[in-house]
Design a protein around this motif. Structure first.
Motif, PDB file in Angstrom:
ATOM      1  N   ALA A  26       8.724  21.804  16.625  1.00 54.32           N
ATOM      2  CA  ALA A  26       8.565  23.207  17.025  1.00 54.32           C
ATOM      3  C   ALA A  26       7.163  23.717  16.695  1.00 54.32           C
ATOM      4  O   ALA A  26       6.515  24.378  17.518  1.00 54.32           O
ATOM      5  CB  ALA A  26       9.616  24.056  16.324  1.00 54.32           C
ATOM      6  N   GLU A  27       6.702  23.396  15.478  1.00 59.95           N
ATOM      7  CA  GLU A  27       5.403  23.927  15.048  1.00 59.95           C
ATOM      8  C   GLU A  27       4.263  23.313  15.863  1.00 59.95           C
ATOM      9  O   GLU A  27       3.323  24.014  16.249  1.00 59.95           O
ATOM     10  CB  GLU A  27       5.210  23.661  13.549  1.00 59.95           C
ATOM     11  CG  GLU A  27       6.145  24.522  12.704  1.00 59.95           C
ATOM     12  CD  GLU A  27       6.133  24.188  11.219  1.00 59.95           C
ATOM     13  OE1 GLU A  27       6.808  24.912  10.461  1.00 59.95           O
ATOM     14  OE2 GLU A  27       5.467  23.201  10.811  1.00 59.95           O
ATOM     15  N   ILE A  28       4.357  22.017  16.144  1.00 62.07           N
ATOM     16  CA  ILE A  28       3.283  21.381  16.925  1.00 62.07           C
ATOM     17  C   ILE A  28       3.316  21.890  18.369  1.00 62.07           C
ATOM     18  O   ILE A  28       2.271  22.119  18.983  1.00 62.07           O
ATOM     19  CB  ILE A  28       3.384  19.839  16.837  1.00 62.07           C
ATOM     20  CG1 ILE A  28       3.129  19.381  15.392  1.00 62.07           C
ATOM     21  CG2 ILE A  28       2.369  19.180  17.773  1.00 62.07           C
ATOM     22  CD1 ILE A  28       3.399  17.893  15.140  1.00 62.07           C
ATOM     23  N   SER A 116      11.930  18.549  22.020  1.00 65.33           N
ATOM     24  CA  SER A 116      11.893  19.890  22.594  1.00 65.33           C
ATOM     25  C   SER A 116      10.871  19.937  23.719  1.00 65.33           C
ATOM     26  O   SER A 116       9.920  19.144  23.733  1.00 65.33           O
ATOM     27  CB  SER A 116      11.512  20.906  21.510  1.00 65.33           C
ATOM     28  OG  SER A 116      11.509  22.228  22.005  1.00 65.33           O
ATOM     29  N   ALA A 117      11.075  20.841  24.655  1.00 70.90           N
ATOM     30  CA  ALA A 117      10.128  20.996  25.764  1.00 70.90           C
ATOM     31  C   ALA A 117      10.018  22.470  26.144  1.00 70.90           C
ATOM     32  O   ALA A 117      10.967  23.241  25.961  1.00 70.90           O
ATOM     33  CB  ALA A 117      10.579  20.175  26.971  1.00 70.90           C
ATOM     34  N   VAL A 118       8.855  22.804  26.686  1.00 74.87           N
ATOM     35  CA  VAL A 118       8.619  24.174  27.146  1.00 74.87           C
ATOM     36  C   VAL A 118       7.648  24.118  28.322  1.00 74.87           C
ATOM     37  O   VAL A 118       6.792  23.237  28.380  1.00 74.87           O
ATOM     38  CB  VAL A 118       8.044  25.044  25.996  1.00 74.87           C
ATOM     39  CG1 VAL A 118       6.710  24.516  25.498  1.00 74.87           C
ATOM     40  CG2 VAL A 118       7.937  26.513  26.403  1.00 74.87           C
ATOM     41  N   THR A 119       7.831  25.032  29.269  1.00 73.84           N
ATOM     42  CA  THR A 119       6.886  25.122  30.382  1.00 73.84           C
ATOM     43  C   THR A 119       5.986  26.331  30.156  1.00 73.84           C
ATOM     44  O   THR A 119       6.464  27.429  29.867  1.00 73.84           O
ATOM     45  CB  THR A 119       7.633  25.226  31.719  1.00 73.84           C
ATOM     46  OG1 THR A 119       8.483  24.087  31.852  1.00 73.84           O
ATOM     47  CG2 THR A 119       6.654  25.256  32.893  1.00 73.84           C
ATOM     48  N   VAL A 120       4.690  26.087  30.264  1.00 71.02           N
ATOM     49  CA  VAL A 120       3.677  27.080  29.903  1.00 71.02           C
ATOM     50  C   VAL A 120       2.851  27.412  31.139  1.00 71.02           C
ATOM     51  O   VAL A 120       2.529  26.521  31.942  1.00 71.02           O
ATOM     52  CB  VAL A 120       2.749  26.491  28.809  1.00 71.02           C
ATOM     53  CG1 VAL A 120       1.754  27.518  28.325  1.00 71.02           C
ATOM     54  CG2 VAL A 120       3.564  25.941  27.640  1.00 71.02           C
ATOM     55  N   SER A 121       2.469  28.673  31.274  1.00 74.00           N
ATOM     56  CA  SER A 121       1.608  29.052  32.395  1.00 74.00           C
ATOM     57  C   SER A 121       0.153  28.870  31.994  1.00 74.00           C
ATOM     58  O   SER A 121      -0.226  29.067  30.836  1.00 74.00           O
ATOM     59  CB  SER A 121       1.886  30.495  32.800  1.00 74.00           C
ATOM     60  OG  SER A 121       1.791  31.340  31.680  1.00 74.00           O
TER      61      SER A 121
END
Ligand code: MG
Ligand code: MG
Length: 262
Positions: A26-28, A116-121
């Motif tokens: 999460a932190e990275i 974990s994954a997230v999509t960033v603009s």
């Protein structure tokens, strides 16, 4: 990632170890999100992640990962841009204002994995693109809401599909969420679609990586020649959100969520 195999129930000690691994992830990921900008290459993001892993004394869950029939994954981070859905290999591609970029990241710490994954603009994005991101993130939240003891495994994917299709988008069917623990991918396979009310009942101590993959257009997938990168067949945009989630007596706990996380 077999179907119908035993689902591990984690002991309190194992859960503590998983919390640690998940917190590093999460932190990275937060640090990586802050580095996404026009002109940055996907390889620069991977290099940052590799340094962060080394500084923390943990190991990559992804680098060298070699499922049957595939070349070993060459990076610590998956970076999937625009129509790339998952497993984009970092390289010389420069991010451009208006892109969306999915960052998928995992580490192993004291024998346990977090994912974990997230999509960033990248800079400003269009309204419809923002709606894709919001819907995909919402689908993950709605999936987690049903992760309470006594519910059934298939309720998770059902919640994802309902949320995504209500918005007019599609869920990808070739890839799925999964159990996670001593291995990055453990049983069960958790598709992002299907009828509710099927499969094993959820029990405190189960830990699952839940990961909706959502496209604006059709759900069909094509593989690039690198054998890893999955892209939408119709070229439409795709988003990917993921948390490692522990089922507790009180409901879901997203282990890969810290202050500032998605
Ligand atoms: Mg992942
Ligand atoms: Mg995963």
């Amino acid at each position: 990632m077999g179907r119908g195999q035993r689902i591990e129930i984690r002991t309190p000690d194992e859960i503590e170890a998983m919390r640690d691994a998940a917190r590093h992830v999460a932190e990275i990921l937060i640090e990586l999100r802050e580095r996404v900008a026009p002109g940055v290459t996907t390889r620069e993001l991977d290099e940052y992640a590799e340094k962060a892993i080394a500084q923390r004394g943990v190991r990559s869950s992804f680098k060298g990962y070699d499922p049957l029939g595939l070349p070993a994954y060459p990076a610590v981070l998956c970076v999937s841009v625009n129509d790339e859905i998952v497993h984009g290999i970092p390289g010389s591609r420069e991010l451009v204002e208006g892109d969306i970029v999915s960052l998928d990241f995992g580490v192993e710490c004291d024998g346990f994995h977090g994912d974990s994954a997230v999509t960033v603009s990248v800079g400003r994005i269009g309204e419809e693109t923002q709606r894709l991101l919001d819907t995909s993130s919402q689908a993950l939240d709605e999936a987690m809401e049903v992760m309470v003891p006594g519910r059934r495994l298939s309720d998770i994917g059902h919640a994802v599909q309902r949320c995504v299709e209500a918005a007019g988008y599609s869920v990808v069917r070739e890839f799925a969420g999964h159990g996670i623990g001593r291995k990055l991918h453990e049983p069960p396979w958790i598709p992002n679609f299907g009828a509710a009310g099927r499969g094993p009942r959820l029990v405190p101590g189960m830990v699952f990586a839940i990961e909706p993959m959502v496209t604006i257009g059709r759900s069909d997938v094509k593989m690039r020649d690198d054998e890893w990168t999955a892209v939408t067949a119709d070229g439409s945009l795709a988003a990917h959100y993921e948390h490692t989630v522990l089922i507790t007596e009180d409901g879901p706990e997203a282990l890969t969520r810290v202050a500032g996380s998605h």
